[in-house]
Design an enzyme around this catalytic site. Structure first.
Site, PDB file in Angstrom:
ATOM      1  N   HIS A 144      46.308  45.694  45.228  1.00 18.58           N
ATOM      2  CA  HIS A 144      46.831  45.294  46.548  1.00 18.58           C
ATOM      3  C   HIS A 144      46.378  43.869  46.882  1.00 18.58           C
ATOM      4  O   HIS A 144      47.152  43.029  47.331  1.00 18.58           O
ATOM      5  CB  HIS A 144      46.260  46.192  47.655  1.00 18.58           C
ATOM      6  CG  HIS A 144      46.831  47.573  47.723  1.00 18.58           C
ATOM      7  ND1 HIS A 144      48.174  47.828  47.744  1.00 18.58           N
ATOM      8  CD2 HIS A 144      46.222  48.788  47.824  1.00 18.58           C
ATOM      9  CE1 HIS A 144      48.374  49.141  47.849  1.00 18.58           C
ATOM     10  NE2 HIS A 144      47.207  49.744  47.878  1.00 18.58           N
ATOM     11  N   HIS A 200      42.682  50.064  42.164  1.00 20.80           N
ATOM     12  CA  HIS A 200      43.838  50.279  43.043  1.00 20.80           C
ATOM     13  C   HIS A 200      43.850  49.231  44.172  1.00 20.80           C
ATOM     14  O   HIS A 200      44.861  48.554  44.408  1.00 20.80           O
ATOM     15  CB  HIS A 200      43.754  51.704  43.620  1.00 20.80           C
ATOM     16  CG  HIS A 200      44.808  52.045  44.625  1.00 20.80           C
ATOM     17  ND1 HIS A 200      45.809  52.953  44.366  1.00 20.80           N
ATOM     18  CD2 HIS A 200      45.022  51.612  45.892  1.00 20.80           C
ATOM     19  CE1 HIS A 200      46.588  53.061  45.426  1.00 20.80           C
ATOM     20  NE2 HIS A 200      46.133  52.256  46.373  1.00 20.80           N
ATOM     21  N   GLU A 201      42.711  49.061  44.826  1.00 17.99           N
ATOM     22  CA  GLU A 201      42.630  48.109  45.949  1.00 17.99           C
ATOM     23  C   GLU A 201      42.735  46.666  45.464  1.00 17.99           C
ATOM     24  O   GLU A 201      43.313  45.823  46.149  1.00 17.99           O
ATOM     25  CB  GLU A 201      41.323  48.305  46.723  1.00 17.99           C
ATOM     26  CG  GLU A 201      41.139  49.685  47.336  1.00 17.99           C
ATOM     27  CD  GLU A 201      42.296  50.121  48.218  1.00 17.99           C
ATOM     28  OE1 GLU A 201      42.974  49.252  48.802  1.00 17.99           O
ATOM     29  OE2 GLU A 201      42.544  51.332  48.294  1.00 17.99           O
TER      30      GLU A 201
HETATM   31 ZN    ZN Z   1      46.673  51.749  48.288  1.00 12.52          ZN
END
Ligand code: ZN
Length: 209
Positions: A81, A77-78
Site C-alpha cells: 500500500h 501487505h502494508e
Molecule cells: Zn490492506
C-alpha cells in the site's frame, strides 16, 4: 488497510521498531495481545491438528514461527500500500501493526480514483502473491523438510490468502471499501457521493450525514 493520520490517531501506546524503504514501522501494544493469542492458538490447536505427533515444545516453536510469519506478512501487505501511495504522491506517515492487523497511515486522501484503486488493491495482491509462493514452496518441499517446517509454511500460505480475501470485503476501513469507493468515484466523478455510498456499506456510515 490504509487510513488517514486523523483516523489512525487511536494508536497511543505504540513503539517504533524499524524503518523500511523510508517508512517507519510501529507496533501498537494491542498487537502483542494478538501475537500472544495466536502463538497459544497455533501451539495448542491448529498445529497439533494439522501436523500430529510432534512434541509440545515443537508446537510452541511452530506457534512462535507462525506468529513471526504473520508479522512479516502484514508488513509486506502494508508496504505494498505504502509504496503505491508514495508513487502517486500520497505521503505515508508510517505503518502501524495493531490488534486487527496493520494500517498504512496516509497524510491526505488520494488525489484520484485511479490512485486510490491501485493503492487499495496493492495490499491484497501482495498477500495473494506471497500466499501462493508460500503454498507452492510448502507443496514442493513437503517430502524434504521437517513436518514442523512444512506445517508452518503451509499455514502461512493459507493465512496470506485469508488476509487478502478478508481485506477485500467491501466495507470501510478494509481495502475492499476503498476499492469500492475508487470504482464509484471513477464512474460517477463525485468523490463525496462515492464516499457516502461506499461508507453506507461499511461500519462508518454513522459518522457521515
Ligand atoms: Zn490492506
Amino acid at each position: 488497510m490504509s487510513a488517514t493520520a486523523h483516523e489512525a490517531a487511536m494508536f497511543l501506546h505504540r513503539i517504533k521498531i524499524l524503518t523500511l524503504a523510508g517508512f517507519t514501522i510501529w507496533i501498537d501494544i494491542s498487537w502483542l495481545i494478538l501475537a500472544a493469542l495466536l502463538i497459544w492458538t497455533l501451539a495448542l490447536g491448529e498445529f497439533p491438528r494439522t501436523v500430529p505427533n510432534l512434541s509440545a515444545a515443537t508446537y510452541w516453536w511452530m506457534g512462535f514461527a507462525g506468529t513471526i510469519g504473520l508479522f512479516i506478512s502484514i508488513i509486506l501487505h502494508e508496504l505494498s500500500h505504502a509504496l503505491i501511495a508514495r508513487r502517486y504522491d500520497m505521503p505515508i506517515a508510517g505503518i502501524t501493526l495493531f490488534i486487527f492487523g496493520g494500517v498504512a497511515e496516509l497524510n491526505k486522501e488520494p488525489s484520484s480514483a485511479k490512485a486510490e484503486f491501485l493503492m487499495a488493491i496493492g495490499g491484497p495482491i501482495a498477500s495473494m502473491v506471497l500466499g501462493t509462493i508460500l503454498l507452492l514452496i510448502a507443496a514442493a518441499s513437503e517430502k524434504t523438510v521437517s513436518p514442523a517446517a512444512f506445517g508452518v509454511l503451509d499455514y502461512l500460505g493459507g493465512l496470506n490468502w485469508i488476509l487478502a480475501l478478508f481485506n477485500l470485503i467491501p466495507a470501510f476501513p478494509l481495502d475492499g471499501g476503498r476499492v469500492l469507493r475508487a470504482g464509484l468515484w471513477g464512474w460517477m466523478n463525485d468523490f463525496g457521493r462515492a464516499t457516502r455510498i461506499a461508507a453506507g456499506s461499511g461500519a462508518s456510515s454513522s459518522a457521515l450525514p
